[in-house]
Design a protein around this motif. Structure first.
Motif, PDB file in Angstrom:
ATOM      1  N   PRO A  20       0.619  -1.224  -0.064  1.00  0.00           N
ATOM      2  CA  PRO A  20       0.012  -0.026  -0.063  1.00  0.00           C
ATOM      3  C   PRO A  20       0.784   1.209  -0.008  1.00  0.00           C
ATOM      4  O   PRO A  20       0.292   2.464  -0.638  1.00  0.00           O
ATOM      5  CB  PRO A  20      -0.712  -0.185   1.141  1.00  0.00           C
ATOM      6  CG  PRO A  20      -0.382  -1.236   2.169  1.00  0.00           C
ATOM      7  CD  PRO A  20       0.548  -1.970   1.163  1.00  0.00           C
ATOM      8  N   ALA A  73      -5.723   2.765  -3.142  1.00  0.00           N
ATOM      9  CA  ALA A  73      -5.916   1.367  -2.907  1.00  0.00           C
ATOM     10  C   ALA A  73      -7.320   1.087  -3.004  1.00  0.00           C
ATOM     11  O   ALA A  73      -8.186   2.044  -2.998  1.00  0.00           O
ATOM     12  CB  ALA A  73      -5.548   0.947  -1.384  1.00  0.00           C
ATOM     13  N   THR A 121      -8.074   5.212   0.156  1.00  0.00           N
ATOM     14  CA  THR A 121      -8.735   3.884  -0.129  1.00  0.00           C
ATOM     15  C   THR A 121     -10.039   4.019  -0.700  1.00  0.00           C
ATOM     16  O   THR A 121     -11.003   4.913  -0.138  1.00  0.00           O
ATOM     17  CB  THR A 121      -8.612   2.963   0.998  1.00  0.00           C
ATOM     18  OG1 THR A 121      -7.241   2.822   1.532  1.00  0.00           O
ATOM     19  CG2 THR A 121      -9.253   1.594   0.849  1.00  0.00           C
TER      20      THR A 121
END
Length: 639
Positions: free
Chosen positions: A506, A512, A557
């Motif tokens: 990550p 992400a 994310t």
């Protein structure tokens, strides 16, 4: 954007709703072995092999006259056999002989045995081989029933849903059938025309392989968020569910049940959603259906819609409607529900079939799964059969013991006239579906219909359209394809690589993408099936939650969560850059929406509560009533 050519619905459905249509009539059938006879220039199938034209063999006669004629020729044993439907296994090669099977469904009986020994001619299918083998098996079974049974009564094949991108145990393997979003996703889209198109396409696929009865739609209302069967519903709103139910049933049945129809068994009367603490009544740990909000009638609204469009059959659920009737017994044992409400108040004269396994215990690898005879556990099997018939039910699901019905009649505890009334409804449905006139499918056309490219595209498009955008911080979505370094979790890296550069950590990523599923916590039970149901709390806990939040802290994310129940995700929502919900979708479908090839089109058909305390405090029978929900019913953004 995924281009999809809409496949027209049937002429009957189109006429009902004013839509353009192209009637897809029954295919040319494979001929059976019963010779065509001629009487006064009229050609007919001599089903009882007596060399003369009987009324029930005469397609020119009214259905009721044909039913009357056949019923008079049937023995009590043959009538009793009509009253039972159970699972049947299909050999991989399409043969009908009994062959050993392994795996979870090894216990499933052989249909040929049940025909020969117990005069049964209704079966439901679970695991099946290729569509071609299924069609071969179906035709071979129909020929046997036609040629080798006394009256040539054809079989009716039923199935749970087969057309959803799903891991739900109630959705059978798609196995080359078109894969649509789950019913909850159809509720999120909220488009009656699309729901009808789904039903019409799956109707064609069912008919191609011989499936003529759908053990769906499930029109229960998802008012208790912990209940494991929410993904099979259209959500928690009665009016939305009623609209979807009408379109769904019309897509399968048409305006009138006929040879182009798949009969719908709408379930679970009178609404299975308000289970106490969400514990499902498949299992002995259930606590009954409860109505703390005094909202029993609200759960009837979708069934009223189903009655309006003449659903062919109704299935009551296992649960006990606590305090709602003169005795606290399960729905199929409950005369106040079946005769009082369904038959007398709603004047319903279609088939009523129990849910599966109300009479006999099942031995699952040495573990006993008790019959779902809630409230009447102490009754004998014979007394359970009598109580169900006395309640007004016609057919027993998941059982094969017609000899008990015969014993009850011969012992004077039931009249044959009462058995005739149920047999009449079951025979009427077979006649209306055209099974007595042409029960066969055209095996040469199976591959053209099941897995038709346009049908597959329509299903895939629904997966994308159902996706519901809940958060888009700083208008992060849609992402720009090809320009980003992507870290993925629970996503196929090979598919993700088509949208950007996939990295293995990550910390190396620009963004992400995390796919999640609503959590569940199995109830401790020796019954394997019980542990497979998604019971329990709706929030992530412990190390799993920590791992998710750590990723969200490390890199911006985008979170996609599959909602088969309404997840409790306040911390995840707060920290995600973007948040989407899906209702059965492939990685490619999710990524197409995230990267803007398609747009999210859904609105929540269920609210997402803000905490488990809010879930526990709400009333099981009342929709969207949790305190300060994280996302309200009907919420959905777009771009």
């Amino acid at each position: 954007m995924l281009a999809v050519k809409l496949i027209p619905v049937t002429a009957l459905v189109a006429a009902t709703l004013g839509l353009a249509s192209c009637n897809q009539g029954a295919s040319n059938a494979t001929p059976g072995s019963v010779g065509q006879k001629t009487a006064d220039g009229y050609s007919y199938r001599d089903l009882n092999k007596n060399g003369k034209l009987d009324v029930y063999e005469d397609t020119r006669q009214p259905v009721e006259a044909r039913v009357d004629d056949l019923l008079k020729q049937m023995t009590l044993d043959e009538k009793a056999g009509l009253l039972f439907i159970n699972g049947a296994k299909v050999n991989d090669d399409g043969s009908i002989e009994d062959k050993p099977a392994t795996g979870m469904f090894a216990f499933v009986p052989n249909a040929l045995k049940l025909v020969k020994q117990q005069h049964m001619n209704h079966f439901n299918l679970w695991i099946v081989p290729s569509p071609a083998s299924l069609a071969k098996w179906y035709n071979t079974m129909q020929r046997y029933l036609q040629d080798s049974t006394r009256l040539g009564i054809p079989m009716t094949i039923a199935s749970d849903p087969r057309n959803h991108f799903s891991s739900n145990i109630f959705a059978m393997s798609a196995n080359t059938f078109s894969q649509w979003c789950e019913p909850l996703g159809l509720g999120a889209i909220g488009d009656s025309t699309l729901t009808m198109q789904f039903a019409d396409i799956s109707r064609r696929e069912y008919m191609a392989v011989g499936i003529r009865e759908a053990l769906h739609p499930q029109v229960d209302l998802a008012t208790e968020p912990r209940w494991p069967r929410i993904s099979g519903t259209f959500g928690e709103d009665a009016q939305l569910t009623a609209r979807m139910a009408r379109a769904y049933i019309l897509g399968y049945q048409g305006a009138k049940l006929d040879s182009n129809s798949v009969a719908c068994m709408t379930k679970h009367f009178s609404g299975g959603g308000p289970q106490k603490e969400g514990l499902d009544p498949h299992f002995p740990f259930q606590k009954g259906q409860v109505y703390p909000g005094k909202n029993f009638k609200y759960h009837l609204i979708p069934f009223e819609a189903a009655f309006d469009v003449h659903t062919a059959a109704i299935m009551p659920y296992y649960g006990v409607p606590m305090g709602q009737t003169s005795e606290d017994v399960g729905f199929s044992f409950n005369k106040d529900i079946i005769t009082g409400l369904l038959r007398n108040t709603y004047h319903y004269d279609g088939v009523v079939c129990t849910d599966w396994g109300l009479l006999t215990d099942a031995n699952m690898g040495g573990v006993v799964w008790p019959a779902r005879a809630w409230g009447v556990e102490k009754l004998s099997t014979e007394d359970r059969v009598k109580k169900i018939i006395d309640a007004g039910v016609d057919q027993f699901g998941g059982e094969n013991c017609p000899e008990i019905v015969v014993q009850l009649v011969k012992g004077g505890r039931l009249t044959e006239a009462r058995i005739d009334s149920s047999a009449r409804r079951l025979l009427r449905q077979k006649f209306e579906l055209g099974l007595f006139d042409n029960p066969f499918v055209d095996e040469s056309k199976v591959g053209q219909i099941v897995g038709n490219p346009e049908s597959l595209k329509a299903g895939e498009a629904s997966q994308r359209r159902a996706m519901t955008l809940l958060k888009n911080d700083g208008k992060a979505l849609p992402l720009a394809p090809g320009k980003l370094k992507i870290y993925v979790r629970n996503v196929d890296p090979k598919i993700a690589a088509q949208y950007g550069t996939v990295v293995d950590q990550p910390e190396k990523a620009d963004i992400a993408i995390l796919r999640l599923k609503t959590p569940f916590y199995p109830v401790e039970s020796p019954i394997m099936m019980a542990r497979m149901f998604h019971h329990g709390d709706l929030d992530f806990k412990g190390k799993q939650k920590d791992s998710i939040l750590q990723l969200l802290k490390t890199v911006p994310t985008i979170v996609d969560i599959y909602l088969d129940r309404p997840a409790v995700i306040p911390e995840i929502s707060a920290k995600a850059k973007g948040l989407l919900a899906d209702f059965g979708a492939s990685d490619a479908a999710v990524l197409d929406v995230i990267f803007g090839k398609d747009k999210p089109g859904g609105h929540l058909p269920i609210e997402l509560p803000s905490s488990m305390n809010a879930v526990r405090a709400q009333k099981e029978d009342v929709p969207y009533d949790s305190r300060n929900p994280l996302y309200k019913f009907g919420y959905g953004l777009s771009y």
